[in-house]
Design a protein around this motif. Structure first.
Motif, PDB file in Angstrom:
ATOM      1  N   UNK A   6     -26.237   1.964  17.995  1.00  0.00           N
ATOM      2  CA  UNK A   6     -25.705   3.279  17.669  1.00  0.00           C
ATOM      3  C   UNK A   6     -25.030   3.850  18.898  1.00  0.00           C
ATOM      4  N   UNK A   7     -23.813   4.342  18.707  1.00  0.00           N
ATOM      5  CA  UNK A   7     -23.115   4.979  19.818  1.00  0.00           C
ATOM      6  C   UNK A   7     -23.599   6.417  19.884  1.00  0.00           C
ATOM      7  N   UNK A   8     -24.482   6.656  20.816  1.00  0.00           N
ATOM      8  CA  UNK A   8     -25.103   7.969  20.944  1.00  0.00           C
ATOM      9  C   UNK A   8     -25.186   8.336  22.416  1.00  0.00           C
ATOM     10  N   UNK A   9     -25.003   9.597  22.678  1.00  0.00           N
ATOM     11  CA  UNK A   9     -25.122  10.089  24.043  1.00  0.00           C
ATOM     12  C   UNK A   9     -26.567   9.970  24.500  1.00  0.00           C
ATOM     13  N   UNK A  10     -26.779   9.814  25.797  1.00  0.00           N
ATOM     14  CA  UNK A  10     -28.150   9.781  26.313  1.00  0.00           C
ATOM     15  C   UNK A  10     -28.857  11.112  26.055  1.00  0.00           C
ATOM     16  N   UNK A  11     -30.127  11.054  25.737  1.00  0.00           N
ATOM     17  CA  UNK A  11     -30.923  12.252  25.456  1.00  0.00           C
ATOM     18  C   UNK A  11     -30.872  13.232  26.623  1.00  0.00           C
ATOM     19  N   UNK A  12     -30.898  12.692  27.828  1.00  0.00           N
ATOM     20  CA  UNK A  12     -30.854  13.554  29.016  1.00  0.00           C
ATOM     21  C   UNK A  12     -29.618  14.456  28.994  1.00  0.00           C
ATOM     22  N   UNK A  13     -28.480  13.883  28.639  1.00  0.00           N
ATOM     23  CA  UNK A  13     -27.247  14.678  28.594  1.00  0.00           C
ATOM     24  C   UNK A  13     -27.255  15.657  27.429  1.00  0.00           C
ATOM     25  N   UNK A  14     -27.792  15.233  26.293  1.00  0.00           N
ATOM     26  CA  UNK A  14     -27.852  16.114  25.125  1.00  0.00           C
ATOM     27  C   UNK A  14     -28.783  17.298  25.341  1.00  0.00           C
ATOM     28  N   UNK A  15     -29.681  17.182  26.312  1.00  0.00           N
ATOM     29  CA  UNK A  15     -30.579  18.287  26.634  1.00  0.00           C
ATOM     30  C   UNK A  15     -29.972  19.236  27.667  1.00  0.00           C
ATOM     31  N   UNK A  16     -28.785  18.897  28.150  1.00  0.00           N
ATOM     32  CA  UNK A  16     -28.108  19.710  29.160  1.00  0.00           C
ATOM     33  C   UNK A  16     -27.115  20.662  28.483  1.00  0.00           C
ATOM     34  N   UNK A  17     -27.359  21.962  28.609  1.00  0.00           N
ATOM     35  CA  UNK A  17     -26.464  22.955  28.031  1.00  0.00           C
ATOM     36  C   UNK A  17     -25.069  22.842  28.647  1.00  0.00           C
ATOM     37  N   UNK A  18     -25.013  22.626  29.942  1.00  0.00           N
ATOM     38  CA  UNK A  18     -23.723  22.468  30.615  1.00  0.00           C
ATOM     39  C   UNK A  18     -22.933  21.284  30.073  1.00  0.00           C
ATOM     40  N   UNK A  19     -23.633  20.163  29.871  1.00  0.00           N
ATOM     41  CA  UNK A  19     -22.970  18.982  29.323  1.00  0.00           C
ATOM     42  C   UNK A  19     -22.418  19.281  27.937  1.00  0.00           C
ATOM     43  N   UNK A  20     -23.231  19.923  27.089  1.00  0.00           N
ATOM     44  CA  UNK A  20     -22.778  20.246  25.732  1.00  0.00           C
ATOM     45  C   UNK A  20     -21.566  21.179  25.763  1.00  0.00           C
ATOM     46  N   UNK A  21     -21.581  22.161  26.653  1.00  0.00           N
ATOM     47  CA  UNK A  21     -20.425  23.058  26.770  1.00  0.00           C
ATOM     48  C   UNK A  21     -19.170  22.295  27.165  1.00  0.00           C
ATOM     49  N   UNK A  22     -19.308  21.381  28.126  1.00  0.00           N
ATOM     50  CA  UNK A  22     -18.151  20.578  28.549  1.00  0.00           C
ATOM     51  C   UNK A  22     -17.620  19.737  27.389  1.00  0.00           C
ATOM     52  N   UNK A  23     -18.513  19.063  26.683  1.00  0.00           N
ATOM     53  CA  UNK A  23     -18.093  18.203  25.570  1.00  0.00           C
ATOM     54  C   UNK A  23     -17.416  19.020  24.477  1.00  0.00           C
ATOM     55  N   UNK A  24     -18.026  20.139  24.131  1.00  0.00           N
ATOM     56  CA  UNK A  24     -17.448  20.982  23.083  1.00  0.00           C
ATOM     57  C   UNK A  24     -16.126  21.592  23.541  1.00  0.00           C
ATOM     58  N   UNK A  25     -16.054  21.953  24.821  1.00  0.00           N
ATOM     59  CA  UNK A  25     -14.802  22.487  25.358  1.00  0.00           C
ATOM     60  C   UNK A  25     -13.673  21.469  25.249  1.00  0.00           C
ATOM     61  N   UNK A  26     -13.977  20.228  25.599  1.00  0.00           N
ATOM     62  CA  UNK A  26     -12.958  19.179  25.479  1.00  0.00           C
ATOM     63  C   UNK A  26     -12.561  18.971  24.022  1.00  0.00           C
ATOM     64  N   UNK A  27     -13.541  19.038  23.122  1.00  0.00           N
ATOM     65  CA  UNK A  27     -13.280  18.812  21.707  1.00  0.00           C
ATOM     66  C   UNK A  27     -12.383  19.902  21.125  1.00  0.00           C
ATOM     67  N   UNK A  28     -12.688  21.165  21.397  1.00  0.00           N
ATOM     68  CA  UNK A  28     -11.869  22.234  20.820  1.00  0.00           C
ATOM     69  C   UNK A  28     -10.495  22.274  21.482  1.00  0.00           C
ATOM     70  N   UNK A  29     -10.415  21.894  22.753  1.00  0.00           N
ATOM     71  CA  UNK A  29      -9.114  21.822  23.419  1.00  0.00           C
ATOM     72  C   UNK A  29      -8.224  20.782  22.733  1.00  0.00           C
ATOM     73  N   UNK A  30      -8.790  19.623  22.449  1.00  0.00           N
ATOM     74  CA  UNK A  30      -8.043  18.561  21.767  1.00  0.00           C
ATOM     75  C   UNK A  30      -7.606  19.014  20.376  1.00  0.00           C
ATOM     76  N   UNK A  31      -8.503  19.655  19.646  1.00  0.00           N
ATOM     77  CA  UNK A  31      -8.165  20.153  18.311  1.00  0.00           C
ATOM     78  C   UNK A  31      -7.059  21.205  18.378  1.00  0.00           C
ATOM     79  N   UNK A  32      -7.122  22.056  19.391  1.00  0.00           N
ATOM     80  CA  UNK A  32      -6.109  23.097  19.545  1.00  0.00           C
ATOM     81  C   UNK A  32      -4.737  22.489  19.801  1.00  0.00           C
ATOM     82  N   UNK A  33      -4.668  21.553  20.724  1.00  0.00           N
ATOM     83  CA  UNK A  33      -3.372  20.921  21.016  1.00  0.00           C
ATOM     84  C   UNK A  33      -2.816  20.219  19.777  1.00  0.00           C
ATOM     85  N   UNK A  34      -3.687  19.560  19.031  1.00  0.00           N
ATOM     86  CA  UNK A  34      -3.251  18.882  17.811  1.00  0.00           C
ATOM     87  C   UNK A  34      -2.737  19.889  16.785  1.00  0.00           C
TER      88      UNK A  34
END
Length: 154
Positions: A6-34
């Motif tokens: 399964x392609x899954x992020x490491x639990x350690x990263x998923x428990x990091x609020x900062x990591x989640x913010x970065x990932x979500x920020x990149x995701x919405x940025x990509x969606x916005x440009x598209x």
């Protein structure tokens, strides 16, 4: 027997609020440009038009500083907006080295269209959250933004 990985992020990263913010920020940025791509504009254009819509004519430096854009990048955006008749630049009568920028009526109409695109992206992105959860998330993010970026305060 083959094992499925399964392609899954490491639990350690998923428990990091900062990591989640970065990932979500990149995701919405990509969606916005598209989402903006078919309009021929970018979220950067939207930002400039939004700032100009707030009223007083601004200098190019004030626009760049308020939005956190590189000043040389802003010149290209303003050139594009001016060529399309969406913004106008004129020399500052008090300081001939500066240009004042203002939104045109066509720029206002374009901004309305870009706002609709942006709101559509947000509506889709935040769909898993209830209205109350969206409001709470926004309040918490606004609090953090005000603390860490003075341009977001007040």
């Amino acid at each position: 027997m083959a094992t499925t990985v399964t392609k899954r992020m490491p639990k350690e990263l998923l428990q990091s609020t900062g990591f989640l913010l970065k990932r979500l920020g990149m995701n919405i940025k990509e969606r916005s440009y598209t989402a903006f791509e078919p309009t021929g504009f970018t979220p950067f254009h939207h930002g400039v038009l939004s700032l100009l819509d707030e009223g007083a004519r601004k200098t190019q430096a004030e626009i760049a500083d308020a939005l956190g854009y590189d000043r040389s990048q802003l010149v290209g955006i303003l050139d594009d907006l001016q060529e399309r008749g969406l913004a106008e630049r004129e020399r500052d009568k008090d300081d001939r080295r500066r240009h004042l920028v203002r939104l045109t009526p066509d720029g206002k109409r374009c901004l309305d269209e870009l706002r609709a695109v942006s709101k559509g992206v947000e509506k889709e992105f935040f769909a898993p959250l209830t209205t109350e959860e969206r409001r709470t998330l926004h309040e918490l993010l606004a609090k953090l933004a005000a603390e860490h970026d003075p341009r977001c305060g007040g």
